[in-house]
Each structure stands twice: as structure tokens, then as C-alpha cells.
Scaffold this active site. Sequence first.
Site, short mmCIF file in Angstrom:
data_model
loop_
_atom_site.label_atom_id
_atom_site.label_comp_id
_atom_site.label_asym_id
_atom_site.label_seq_id
_atom_site.Cartn_x
_atom_site.Cartn_y
_atom_site.Cartn_z
N HIS A 122 35.51 51.44 34.39
CA HIS A 122 34.65 50.64 35.26
C HIS A 122 34.72 51.20 36.67
O HIS A 122 35.58 52.01 36.99
CB HIS A 122 35.09 49.17 35.29
N LYS A 151 36.67 47.43 40.47
CA LYS A 151 37.12 46.44 39.49
C LYS A 151 38.63 46.59 39.32
O LYS A 151 39.11 47.55 38.72
CB LYS A 151 36.40 46.62 38.16
#
Length: 358
Positions: free
Chosen positions: A241, A245
Amino acid sequence: MLSFDSVYLPNQLWSACSKMASLLKASSNVFLSEKLPFLSRSKTRQGVVPKKVTFRSAPVTLSLSTSTGTVEHDPISNSPDIAIPIMVNGCAGKMGKSVIQAADFAGLHVVPVSFDAEKNSGQTVELCGKKILVHGPSDRERILASVFQEYPNLIVVDYTVPAAVNDNAELYGKVGVPFVMGTTGGDRDQLYKTVEESKVYAVISPQMGKQVVAFLAAMEIMAEQFPGAFSGYSLQVMESHQAGKLDTSGTAKAIISCFQKLGVSFDMDQIQMIRDPKQQVEMVGVPEEHLSGHAFHLYHLTSPDQTVSFEFQHNVCGRSIYAEGTVDAVLFLAKKVKLKADKRIYNMIDVLREGNMR
């Protein structure tokens, strides 16, 4: 928990897969793949990663009208059946902005008020012809109560930060405003307890992409009906990601829990988290233009004697899949509030069961 009559299992599984397949349509990306060495335990292990991605961007219509920053009524917006008013908290973030664009395109009314971290307090976010004033943590209850009074059909959408999940849920419950929680993290047990005690309506899901949720539902069906089917198999999990994140993918954890029910021994701390942009491009195959917003997952199963392997992969570039799912969750929740449904806490499986909301 999904339960099926085992006598009719084959037909129902085919039906479930057909329904899932019908959901995997225009918003899905098309991937061609090549073999590149990652997640390898030996020189012979090769991981499948995307080589070329074809994207379909959802059209966005920009409104020519500009809000003055005050809460104003629009003749059309007053009808809950035509334009549901929504308040997007975390609107200064990329996910919040994507939701605003999707909501505006769907004809929802985005109110010109949002909550975010103190550092963003006082900012004005201009998007889709609207000016949204961002407020920090102070005096939030009074502001939210005022907006809710002005828009009694209001639905709050939360895309803030994990640390704010529980405090925000307490606020929404205290004021009594229905909300869609797309933010991951926080104390999830406490989150559900807070909502149950407040008796407010809510859709809570760490994964708002309907197609990904449909895949997860199919995995849960398999886990329930065939426990131990992969007993003895080893599992490798990679999730990539955007660097911002900080927590581990909730979707990866949910898929792993299904594999555990299927007999696979795997600890969550074995998940390979990729957050370094260079590795994401060179090792995982993430297109550079989507380094700031993507979700690539790979689950590789190997039999005890190394003669059989299974691979499950789902890759998402951009945020439109989550934003569109969030809008559907808003429409779903507004319907439940209007009908005064007995059930008050929902997830994206519930939204999927209602079919297409638009």
C-alpha cells in the site's frame, strides 16, 4: 456468518460465484502478468505481478456553483430521495477527496463542513465547485449538532486516521447521526460496543471496495464449507500500500483468517508489508503513477511436498473502487434509516446483498 444447506452446496456455490462475477465489471482493472522474483523461498519460486494495467477512470462532473462556506439549503437537496446530505470527515486527505468526487458525481449533497486533525483546522478544501471548511477537534459536538439540525437526513462519512476512530464514533453516537466508517484501525470491539449502546445506524467496514468484499465473501463460504481443505499447506502473504498507510491491511487479515479456517498455520506478523516506493515499483510491479494510492495483495499456498501451489491475487490502483463503494454504503444506510430498520449496524456484505444502489 454465512450458512448454507450442505445438500445444495454445489449449486449455491456456483450461484454465489456467479453473483460475485457480475460485480466484477466496469470498475475493475484488467491485468496482464509476468513472472518476477518476489516472495520467494527458493530460486524456483516466482511471484506473479502485473506487467500492464488498463485503467478506467470514473468521470467527474464539476459543479459551477460555489458555496460561500455557510450551510445553505438547495431546493433539490431537501429531498432525501434525490440528494442525501453527507458530511465527509477527513476531506483534506486523498480518500476523503475521492469520496467527495464520487458523491458529487452520484448527485449527493456534500455539506460545506468537515472534521479533521488540529493541524488542518481552518483550512478550506475546494473541490467539485464546493468550499468545505475544516474544523479541528475542539467544539466538534456543537458544530455537528448544528449541521445535523440543519440537515436531519445527514449521513457522516469517516475517512480520518486510526487514532480517531473511537472518539469519532462516540461523537456520532452522542449526537445521534448515522455514519459510514471507512477508517481502519482503532479498538474495533470498543467501536461496535459504542455503536450498539448509542443505537445509531452505521455501516462499518475497513474495506469499501465492493468487488474485493465479494471475493472475501466467497473465501468465507469456502472456509465455512470446507474447513481443513488446505491443512498442512504453507502460506506466504504480501500486501503493498501507499507509504502513508501505517497499519497492516485489514483485508489481508480477513483473507488470512479464512485460510486459517481452511487448515493453514499462519501468524499475522508473517505478513510481508511493502511500503517502500522503490520496492513497490521494482519488486511488486506497482505503476509509478499509483504509488500514492494502491492496494496490491498476493497469497501463495504451497503443499507440504512442494508439488502443488495455489495463488490468489487482487490488485487495486487508485481509490475510485473504495469511493464508489462508500457512496453505495451511504445510499444503503439512508434507506435503512428512512425505513427505521430494526438492525442498526451493517457492513459491506449487507450493502452487496441489497444489489446495486444506483
